[in-house]
Enzyme design. Structure first.
Site, short mmCIF file in Angstrom:
data_model
loop_
_atom_site.label_atom_id
_atom_site.label_comp_id
_atom_site.label_asym_id
_atom_site.label_seq_id
_atom_site.Cartn_x
_atom_site.Cartn_y
_atom_site.Cartn_z
N VAL A 1 0.84 -1.21 0.00
CA VAL A 1 0.00 0.00 0.00
C VAL A 1 0.87 1.25 0.00
O VAL A 1 0.59 2.23 -0.72
CB VAL A 1 -0.97 -0.01 1.21
CG1 VAL A 1 -1.77 1.30 1.25
CG2 VAL A 1 -1.91 -1.19 1.13
N CYS A 2 1.94 1.24 0.78
CA CYS A 2 2.84 2.40 0.84
C CYS A 2 3.47 2.69 -0.52
O CYS A 2 3.64 3.85 -0.90
CB CYS A 2 3.94 2.16 1.86
SG CYS A 2 3.33 1.94 3.54
N THR A 3 3.79 1.65 -1.25
CA THR A 3 4.39 1.83 -2.58
C THR A 3 3.40 2.52 -3.52
O THR A 3 3.78 3.41 -4.29
CB THR A 3 4.84 0.48 -3.15
OG1 THR A 3 5.80 -0.11 -2.25
CG2 THR A 3 5.48 0.64 -4.52
N LEU B 1 3.27 6.38 -2.29
CA LEU B 1 4.40 7.24 -2.61
C LEU B 1 4.56 7.42 -4.11
O LEU B 1 4.98 8.49 -4.56
CB LEU B 1 5.69 6.71 -1.97
CG LEU B 1 5.94 7.28 -0.56
CD1 LEU B 1 4.95 6.72 0.45
CD2 LEU B 1 7.37 7.03 -0.10
#
Length: 217
Positions: free
Chosen positions: A43-45, A48
């Protein structure tokens, strides 16, 4: 955790662009600080990379971006190689390293329900929008399991910029170009001074004339 209107701490941090003093890095700009739970996570990828794809929109609004997680600078730099797969090879903003969680703790960014392999709480998905005066203008806290909507963040920044400059507030689902609302402190006799191109007023059952709309901004 800072409240709206508080000056954010002027912390020193290692980042992917070197050591910074937070207030000096902001300078006279607006800024957005957003935290994420961990490097090399799915999810973070997506988040960002989405932020990078919208970098021109943040730049257009005079807003600097900076991210944070509890991993090291070395880890961040390796992870950026993965993120670039989804951004046509670009990545233009720094990521703060906070391995001791000192910054995350001071800003109330930890998610007690999500823990790393060592049992330490992960950083949640916090969003802090900071003005040139270094004060917190907007904050949103998402749990680690819920990805952010950066289009909503841009919409909110548009509202912040407008309402700091004009005597208006923005209604539900407002986007730039829609009608804004005349704030209640503007007296009827003052309306033409602030809104020479006019307003629209809805009649409501109470008879109170507070539902006032305008595109004169």
């Amino acid at each position: 955790m800072p409240n709206l209107g508080d000056v954010l701490p002027n912390f020193k941090a290692n980042t992917t662009i070197g050591e910074i003093q937070f207030h000096e890095w902001i300078g006279e700009s607006w800024a957005i600080l957003f935290s994420h739970p961990a490097d090399f996570t799915p999810v973070c990828t997506t988040e960002l990379s989405q932020a990078e794809q919208l970098a021109h929109e943040f730049n257009k609004r005079g807003v600097k971006m900076i991210a944070l997680s509890c991993d090291s600078v070395e880890s961040h730099n390796n992870w950026i190689c993965d993120i670039k797969k989804y951004t046509n090879g670009s990545f233009s903003y720094p990521i703060i390293a906070d391995p001791k969680r000192e910054i995350a703790v001071s800003l109330g960014m930890l998610d007690p329900d999500e823990k790393d392999k060592q049992g330490m709480p992960l950083t949640c998905r916090a969003v802090f929008v900071i003005g040139p005066d270094k004060k917190l203008k907007l904050s949103i806290l998402y749990p680690a399991t819920t990805g952010r909507n950066f289009n909503e963040i841009l919409r909110a920044i548009d509202s912040l910029h407008l309402t700091v400059a004009k005597k208006v507030a923005t209604p539900v689902n407002w986007v730039f170009g829609d009608e804004a609302m005349v704030i209640p402190t503007i007296k009827p006799e003052e309306v033409s001074t602030y809104f020479p191109n006019g307003i629209r007023q809805d009649e409501v059952p109470s008879g109170k004339g507070y539902m006032r709309f305008t595109t004169d901004y």
